[in-house]
Design a protein around this motif. Structure first.
Motif, mmCIF file in Angstrom:
data_model
loop_
_atom_site.group_PDB
_atom_site.id
_atom_site.type_symbol
_atom_site.label_atom_id
_atom_site.label_comp_id
_atom_site.label_asym_id
_atom_site.label_seq_id
_atom_site.Cartn_x
_atom_site.Cartn_y
_atom_site.Cartn_z
ATOM 1 N N LEU A 344 0.843 -1.211 0.000
ATOM 2 C CA LEU A 344 0.000 0.000 0.000
ATOM 3 C C LEU A 344 0.869 1.248 0.000
ATOM 4 C CD1 LEU A 344 -2.683 -1.045 2.651
ATOM 5 C CD2 LEU A 344 -2.852 -1.179 0.141
ATOM 6 N N ARG A 345 1.999 1.182 0.654
ATOM 7 C CA ARG A 345 2.903 2.340 0.679
ATOM 8 C C ARG A 345 3.783 2.381 -0.576
ATOM 9 N NH1 ARG A 345 5.943 5.209 -0.880
ATOM 10 N NH2 ARG A 345 7.711 6.237 0.128
ATOM 11 N N GLU A 346 4.428 1.250 -0.863
ATOM 12 C CA GLU A 346 5.421 1.282 -1.948
ATOM 13 C C GLU A 346 4.782 1.348 -3.327
ATOM 14 O OE1 GLU A 346 8.588 -1.646 -1.175
ATOM 15 O OE2 GLU A 346 9.599 0.138 -0.399
ATOM 16 N N GLY A 394 5.119 9.624 1.863
ATOM 17 C CA GLY A 394 6.579 9.650 1.948
ATOM 18 C C GLY A 394 7.132 9.289 3.297
ATOM 19 N N HIS A 395 8.389 9.673 3.446
ATOM 20 C CA HIS A 395 9.205 9.206 4.569
ATOM 21 C C HIS A 395 9.088 10.226 5.696
ATOM 22 C CE1 HIS A 395 10.618 6.831 1.180
ATOM 23 N NE2 HIS A 395 10.950 7.958 0.564
ATOM 24 N N VAL A 396 7.931 10.215 6.347
ATOM 25 C CA VAL A 396 7.612 11.293 7.292
ATOM 26 C C VAL A 396 8.583 11.312 8.470
ATOM 27 C CG1 VAL A 396 5.883 9.963 8.583
ATOM 28 C CG2 VAL A 396 5.680 12.439 8.470
ATOM 29 N N LEU A 401 8.510 14.552 2.426
ATOM 30 C CA LEU A 401 7.218 14.268 1.789
ATOM 31 C C LEU A 401 7.377 14.202 0.277
ATOM 32 C CD1 LEU A 401 4.723 16.647 3.628
ATOM 33 C CD2 LEU A 401 5.156 14.222 4.077
ATOM 34 N N HIS A 402 6.703 13.246 -0.346
ATOM 35 C CA HIS A 402 6.527 13.282 -1.793
ATOM 36 C C HIS A 402 5.207 14.015 -2.014
ATOM 37 C CE1 HIS A 402 10.086 11.053 -2.200
ATOM 38 N NE2 HIS A 402 9.619 10.008 -1.562
ATOM 39 N N TYR A 403 5.338 15.298 -2.265
ATOM 40 C CA TYR A 403 4.159 16.159 -2.380
ATOM 41 C C TYR A 403 3.791 16.218 -3.870
ATOM 42 C CZ TYR A 403 1.062 19.957 -1.110
ATOM 43 O OH TYR A 403 -0.053 20.710 -0.895
ATOM 44 N N ALA A 440 14.879 16.114 -1.527
ATOM 45 C CA ALA A 440 15.269 15.400 -0.317
ATOM 46 C C ALA A 440 16.141 14.205 -0.637
ATOM 47 C CB ALA A 440 14.022 14.944 0.425
ATOM 48 N N GLU A 441 15.734 13.443 -1.680
ATOM 49 C CA GLU A 441 16.436 12.178 -1.929
ATOM 50 C C GLU A 441 16.556 11.828 -3.405
ATOM 51 O OE1 GLU A 441 14.191 8.973 -0.127
ATOM 52 O OE2 GLU A 441 12.485 9.290 -1.472
ATOM 53 N N HIS A 442 15.826 12.463 -4.292
ATOM 54 C CA HIS A 442 15.850 12.041 -5.700
ATOM 55 C C HIS A 442 16.981 12.679 -6.490
ATOM 56 C CE1 HIS A 442 11.285 10.971 -5.533
ATOM 57 N NE2 HIS A 442 12.054 10.101 -4.908
ATOM 58 N N GLY A 443 17.489 13.824 -6.043
ATOM 59 C CA GLY A 443 18.558 14.501 -6.763
ATOM 60 C C GLY A 443 18.044 15.696 -7.547
HETATM 61 ZN ZN ZN Z 1 10.851 8.320 -1.552
#
Ligand code: ZN
Ligand code: FAD
Ligand code: MLT
Length: 486
Positions: A344-346, A394-396, A401-403, A440-443
């Motif tokens: 459900l999350r991934e 996202g990784h709260v 957040l993936h907004y 945050a994490e994607h670049g």
């Molecule tokens: Zn992510």
């Protein structure tokens, strides 16, 4: 076999005279793809929205071959776009921009060179798929903790080049914290063997840090030494319903108090995001009756002999229910149920891709500002596009957040995408006001390259350009990525 169109044949001829022959000699026929049908999967991104062109894809099978290919290209002024699993979400692995660019895929560099369960390290080549590296570590009784939704396709080299994050950062950190040493082919074709296996090494500049998160703009990572950890066979996983983002943040504090070091994952999923998963991904089901505005995925992990983690989690959730932070909770009672909750999350990225075009905003904020950000940015975005769907997840636990935005139901996708800059502007402003980050994490790749110019000072950009110039004076390593134009 499909044949080349006249147009693509011209592109192939764009390589300076003799370069193709030299590359074929260095890499052999399986190491060089020139048929457009073979090239096609390497020149579009995972979202299906970014498309580039390349006259050739290079597929070296060893560090020596990577070095030879880089030397040939650098001498001919041909730019190189390194590529791993091509799951990046910022366009960094897609060729683009002026000049001829070849894709250099690390996909054939898949050797696990060593696993040291005593020193807790593994040495792997850049093209090893992350899930394979995790499996190899597990079969030696150790844990490679980096964990992402794309782990079945993304590579160790790609996760280093993007300094990937994912769902276990809360406990183990981002990729940067998991890398002890690197082997890198530099822009002139020399090989830097920095495959150190020790954690403590204060012998001057820590050069590996330059290549981690550089998205292939400074050199090509060909192998890495990664840190391993004790295996965590005991896992306790809960899916919780939350009234709002403030409650989600408060719940993090409660679980941290109770579970201390065993808290590994704390993820947030909005109802909008869950609905997309349930409607697009076969086999998924809502584990709870009724509808709630927000959900959390919480996981504790530890050794088999540790305290009972299910019990610890249930106690923490009981306290949170008493305080009104949690409206409902399901604790997984079997591996299959755990997998279902994780799906459900991934599955949100995949579900949103199926739903249609989206605007991705991978932002971090100070955790205490998350609720305020969600309220503020939501109102501003809706004012610019009534009916816009806020697919927030996202990784709260990391404040990340993936907004991500989807257009209004039955709206025109093109009209939605045409508002890209106007919508992204208000999101990024709301992030900047709170001292957050727009990646945050994607670049950065190409999709955030221009936005970076607005959030970095001239001093910081000058330093970054100086590093680029020092390591890649000819500008052949993934040009047009990461650094904004002057
Ligand atoms: Zn992510
Ligand atoms: P690619 O996409 O091939 O390349 C990414 C960048 O790295 C490019 O700039 C490329 O030029 C460069 N590069 C690749 N290999 C090398 C190399 N060997 N040397 C030098 N440069 C290189 N990311 C997260 O951080 N956290 C997540 O939770 C997360 N979840 C995702 C879920 C899904 C469903 C998808 C599709 C993506 C997700 N991502 C996530 C983004 C992506 O998977 C990561 O950025 C990953 O690290 C990219 O690895 P890759 O091998 O596919 O790299
Ligand atoms: C994730 O965590 O699922 C991805 O990083 C988010 C995305 O695809 O935007």
């Amino acid at each position: 076999m499909p044949t080349s169109s006249g147009h693509e044949a011209d592109l192939r001829n764009a390589l300076p005279g003799g370069v193709l022959a030299l590359l074929l000699e260095a890499l052999g026929p399986t190491g060089v793809l020139t048929d457009p049908a073979d090239i096609a999967p390497y020149v579009s991104d995972w979202t299906g929205t970014l498309h580039g062109r390349s006259p050739a894809v290079l597929r070296p099978s060893s560090t020596v071959e990577v070095a030879a290919a880089v030397r040939i290209c650098a001498e001919a002024g041909v730019a190189i776009v390194p590529q791993g699993g091509n799951t990046g979400l910022c366009g960094g692995a897609v060729p683009g921009g002026p000049g001829v660019q070849v894709v250099l895929s690390l996909g054939r560099m898949r050797r696990v060179r060593a696993v040291d369960p005593v020193g807790d390290t593994m040495t792997v080549e850049a093209g090893v798929v992350l899930a394979t590296a995790q499996e190899v570590a597990a079969s030696a009784g150790r844990l490679l903790p980096l964990s992402l939704g794309s782990e079945g396709s993304c590579t160790v080299g790609g996760t280093i080049a993007t300094n990937a994050g994912g769902t276990a950062v809360l406990r183990y950190g981002m990729m940067r914290e998991l890398v002890l040493g690197l082997e890198v082919v530099l822009a002139d074709g020399r090989v830097w063997d920095g495959l150190r296996v020790v954690r403590k090494d204060n012998t001057g500049y820590d050069l590996k840090q330059l290549f981690i998160g550089a998205e292939g703009t400074l050199g090509i990572v060909t192998a890495a030494v990664l840190r391993l950890f004790p295996a965590t066979p005991q896992r306790a996983t809960a899916w919780v319903a939350l009234p709002d983002v403030s409650a989600a943040v408060a719940l993090l504090g409660v679980v941290r108090e109770r579970a201390a070091g065993s808290l590994t994952t704390y993820e947030l999923v909005s109802r909008e995001a869950l609905d997309m998963v349930l409607s697009h991904l076969p086999g998924t089901r809502d584990p709870m009756p009724g509808s709630h505005p927000w959900y959390g995925l919480v996981e504790l992990a530890g050794p088999a002999s540790a305290v009972d983690l299910d019990e610890t989690l249930e106690m923490a959730l009981g306290e949170a229910v008493d305080r009104g932070l949690v409206l409902d909770a399901v604790v997984a009672s079997s591996p299959a149920q755990r997998e279902g909750l994780w799906r459900l999350r991934e599955g949100v990225s995949e579900a949103q891709r199926i739903e249609g075009p989206s605007l991705k905003h991978d932002v971090t904020l100070p955790i205490g500002d998350l609720a305020d950000f969600v309220a503020d940015a939501g109102a501003l975005v809706e004012a610019r596009l009534p009916g816009v769907r806020l697919v927030t997840y996202g990784h709260v636990g990391d404040g990340n957040l993936h907004y991500n935005l989807s257009g209004p139901v039955s709206g025109d996708p093109e009209a939605f995408l045409a508002l890209h800059h106007r919508l992204t502007e208000v999101v990024y402003d709301a992030v900047a006001r709170r001292g957050g980050s727009i990646s945050a994490e994607h670049g950065v790749g190409t999709t955030k390259r221009d936005a970076i110019a607005a959030v970095k000072s001239e001093v910081e950009l000058d330093l970054a350009r100086a590093v680029k110039h020092a390591l890649d004076p000819g500008g052949v390593m993934n040009p047009t990525k990461v650094l904004p134009n002057k």
